[in-house]
Scaffold this motif. Structure first.
Motif, PDB file in Angstrom:
ATOM      1  N   VAL A  75       0.846  -1.192   0.000  1.00 35.56           N
ATOM      2  CA  VAL A  75       0.000   0.000   0.000  1.00 35.56           C
ATOM      3  C   VAL A  75       0.884   1.245   0.000  1.00 35.56           C
ATOM      4  O   VAL A  75       2.087   1.169   0.230  1.00 35.56           O
ATOM      5  CB  VAL A  75      -0.936   0.048   1.236  1.00 35.56           C
ATOM      6  N   GLY A  76       0.265   2.374  -0.228  1.00 35.04           N
ATOM      7  CA  GLY A  76       0.971   3.646  -0.177  1.00 35.04           C
ATOM      8  C   GLY A  76       0.926   4.216   1.218  1.00 35.04           C
ATOM      9  O   GLY A  76       0.114   3.825   2.055  1.00 35.04           O
ATOM     10  N   GLY A  77       1.795   5.156   1.459  1.00 37.06           N
ATOM     11  CA  GLY A  77       1.819   5.800   2.755  1.00 37.06           C
ATOM     12  C   GLY A  77       2.973   6.769   2.834  1.00 37.06           C
ATOM     13  O   GLY A  77       3.724   6.951   1.875  1.00 37.06           O
ATOM     14  N   THR A  78       3.132   7.396   3.988  1.00 36.25           N
ATOM     15  CA  THR A  78       4.189   8.373   4.169  1.00 36.25           C
ATOM     16  C   THR A  78       4.623   8.409   5.629  1.00 36.25           C
ATOM     17  O   THR A  78       3.942   7.897   6.514  1.00 36.25           O
ATOM     18  CB  THR A  78       3.713   9.770   3.714  1.00 36.25           C
ATOM     19  N   PHE A  79       5.771   9.045   5.852  1.00 31.61           N
ATOM     20  CA  PHE A  79       6.278   9.277   7.201  1.00 31.61           C
ATOM     21  C   PHE A  79       6.274  10.783   7.407  1.00 31.61           C
ATOM     22  O   PHE A  79       6.979  11.507   6.705  1.00 31.61           O
ATOM     23  CB  PHE A  79       7.694   8.716   7.339  1.00 31.61           C
ATOM     24  N   LYS A  80       5.435  11.276   8.330  1.00 34.20           N
ATOM     25  CA  LYS A  80       5.316  12.716   8.570  1.00 34.20           C
ATOM     26  C   LYS A  80       5.126  12.985  10.045  1.00 34.20           C
ATOM     27  O   LYS A  80       4.364  12.300  10.715  1.00 34.20           O
ATOM     28  CB  LYS A  80       4.068  13.247   7.851  1.00 34.20           C
ATOM     29  N   ASP A  81       5.781  14.007  10.548  1.00 31.77           N
ATOM     30  CA  ASP A  81       5.572  14.494  11.921  1.00 31.77           C
ATOM     31  C   ASP A  81       5.591  13.376  12.959  1.00 31.77           C
ATOM     32  O   ASP A  81       4.688  13.243  13.779  1.00 31.77           O
ATOM     33  CB  ASP A  81       4.252  15.266  12.016  1.00 31.77           C
ATOM     34  N   ASP A  82       6.617  12.541  12.927  1.00 34.98           N
ATOM     35  CA  ASP A  82       6.786  11.429  13.864  1.00 34.98           C
ATOM     36  C   ASP A  82       5.609  10.451  13.855  1.00 34.98           C
ATOM     37  O   ASP A  82       5.238   9.903  14.883  1.00 34.98           O
ATOM     38  CB  ASP A  82       7.023  11.948  15.289  1.00 34.98           C
ATOM     39  N   SER A  83       5.003  10.254  12.686  1.00 29.03           N
ATOM     40  CA  SER A  83       3.939   9.264  12.552  1.00 29.03           C
ATOM     41  C   SER A  83       3.984   8.678  11.153  1.00 29.03           C
ATOM     42  O   SER A  83       4.431   9.309  10.211  1.00 29.03           O
ATOM     43  CB  SER A  83       2.561   9.876  12.840  1.00 29.03           C
ATOM     44  N   ILE A  84       3.507   7.435  11.050  1.00 30.62           N
ATOM     45  CA  ILE A  84       3.409   6.759   9.763  1.00 30.62           C
ATOM     46  C   ILE A  84       1.948   6.813   9.351  1.00 30.62           C
ATOM     47  O   ILE A  84       1.074   6.427  10.121  1.00 30.62           O
ATOM     48  CB  ILE A  84       3.864   5.287   9.868  1.00 30.62           C
ATOM     49  N   ILE A  85       1.690   7.286   8.136  1.00 30.07           N
ATOM     50  CA  ILE A  85       0.334   7.371   7.625  1.00 30.07           C
ATOM     51  C   ILE A  85       0.208   6.372   6.471  1.00 30.07           C
ATOM     52  O   ILE A  85       0.912   6.490   5.473  1.00 30.07           O
ATOM     53  CB  ILE A  85       0.006   8.797   7.149  1.00 30.07           C
ATOM     54  N   ILE A  86      -0.658   5.378   6.641  1.00 33.58           N
ATOM     55  CA  ILE A  86      -0.869   4.324   5.651  1.00 33.58           C
ATOM     56  C   ILE A  86      -2.243   4.516   5.023  1.00 33.58           C
ATOM     57  O   ILE A  86      -3.221   4.769   5.730  1.00 33.58           O
ATOM     58  CB  ILE A  86      -0.785   2.920   6.302  1.00 33.58           C
ATOM     59  N   GLN A  87      -2.327   4.379   3.709  1.00 32.88           N
ATOM     60  CA  GLN A  87      -3.605   4.522   3.009  1.00 32.88           C
ATOM     61  C   GLN A  87      -4.449   3.275   3.216  1.00 32.88           C
ATOM     62  O   GLN A  87      -4.018   2.174   2.891  1.00 32.88           O
ATOM     63  CB  GLN A  87      -3.366   4.739   1.518  1.00 32.88           C
ATOM     64  N   GLY A  88      -5.639   3.452   3.781  1.00 31.27           N
ATOM     65  CA  GLY A  88      -6.552   2.332   4.010  1.00 31.27           C
ATOM     66  C   GLY A  88      -6.596   1.920   5.470  1.00 31.27           C
ATOM     67  O   GLY A  88      -5.770   2.337   6.281  1.00 31.27           O
ATOM     68  N   ASP A  89      -7.578   1.093   5.808  1.00 36.38           N
ATOM     69  CA  ASP A  89      -7.738   0.609   7.182  1.00 36.38           C
ATOM     70  C   ASP A  89      -7.064  -0.754   7.306  1.00 36.38           C
ATOM     71  O   ASP A  89      -7.647  -1.786   6.984  1.00 36.38           O
ATOM     72  CB  ASP A  89      -9.226   0.506   7.540  1.00 36.38           C
ATOM     73  N   TYR A  90      -5.824  -0.751   7.772  1.00 34.56           N
ATOM     74  CA  TYR A  90      -5.039  -1.977   7.920  1.00 34.56           C
ATOM     75  C   TYR A  90      -4.574  -2.169   9.364  1.00 34.56           C
ATOM     76  O   TYR A  90      -3.513  -2.711   9.607  1.00 34.56           O
ATOM     77  CB  TYR A  90      -3.808  -1.925   7.007  1.00 34.56           C
ATOM     78  N   ARG A  91      -5.373  -1.713  10.323  1.00 31.03           N
ATOM     79  CA  ARG A  91      -4.943  -1.764  11.721  1.00 31.03           C
ATOM     80  C   ARG A  91      -4.591  -3.170  12.181  1.00 31.03           C
ATOM     81  O   ARG A  91      -3.560  -3.375  12.816  1.00 31.03           O
ATOM     82  CB  ARG A  91      -6.020  -1.178  12.632  1.00 31.03           C
ATOM     83  N   ASP A  92      -5.432  -4.149  11.860  1.00 26.83           N
ATOM     84  CA  ASP A  92      -5.191  -5.512  12.338  1.00 26.83           C
ATOM     85  C   ASP A  92      -3.900  -6.086  11.763  1.00 26.83           C
ATOM     86  O   ASP A  92      -3.094  -6.692  12.479  1.00 26.83           O
ATOM     87  CB  ASP A  92      -6.375  -6.407  11.986  1.00 26.83           C
ATOM     88  N   LYS A  93      -3.694  -5.890  10.457  1.00 24.87           N
ATOM     89  CA  LYS A  93      -2.491  -6.420   9.815  1.00 24.87           C
ATOM     90  C   LYS A  93      -1.240  -5.708  10.327  1.00 24.87           C
ATOM     91  O   LYS A  93      -0.209  -6.348  10.561  1.00 24.87           O
ATOM     92  CB  LYS A  93      -2.599  -6.276   8.300  1.00 24.87           C
ATOM     93  N   ILE A  94      -1.323  -4.393  10.507  1.00 23.57           N
ATOM     94  CA  ILE A  94      -0.176  -3.628  10.994  1.00 23.57           C
ATOM     95  C   ILE A  94       0.154  -4.045  12.424  1.00 23.57           C
ATOM     96  O   ILE A  94       1.330  -4.208  12.776  1.00 23.57           O
ATOM     97  CB  ILE A  94      -0.452  -2.119  10.902  1.00 23.57           C
TER      98      ILE A  94
END
Length: 110
Positions: A75-94
């Protein structure tokens, strides 16, 4: 004239070595922390995003972790302001990936 002859003409004092080069790749060990990382769900501009916060180690380690999560989930995502932002709801897998690495996680939101 092959490549070796051309290189000998360019660098006449070079001595060729037949020993194989040793590449020692060390696996990077991430800092395991005491406080749990927060894995929360938000909607930004109408789209679902998963945000991971609370890492206490260095920013470089957190960037490596972000890249690894993005590649494992494809998936796509970014690292910003001391947080990782991932596109989509992947809480369980993460959370499963982070627990596998030895991190404590906490699910927030919904």
């Amino acid at each position: 004239m092959d490549l070796k002859d051309q290189l000998k003409n360019l660098f006449p004092e070079h001595i060729e070595s037949n020993e194989p080069e040793e590449n020692q790749e060390q696996e990077h060990v991430l800092y395991v922390q005491k406080e749990p990382m927060i894995c929360k769900f938000e909607k930004r501009k109408g789209k679902a995003t998963t945000i991971i916060e609370g890492y206490e180690g260095s920013d470089e380690d957190f960037k490596i972790l972000a890249k690894e999560i993005k590649t494992k989930l494809s998936v796509g995502g970014t690292f910003k302001d001391d947080s990782i932002i991932i596109q989509g709801d992947y809480r369980d897998k993460i959370m499963a990936i982070l627990k596998e690495k030895g991190f404590k996680t906490k699910r927030v939101g919904g």
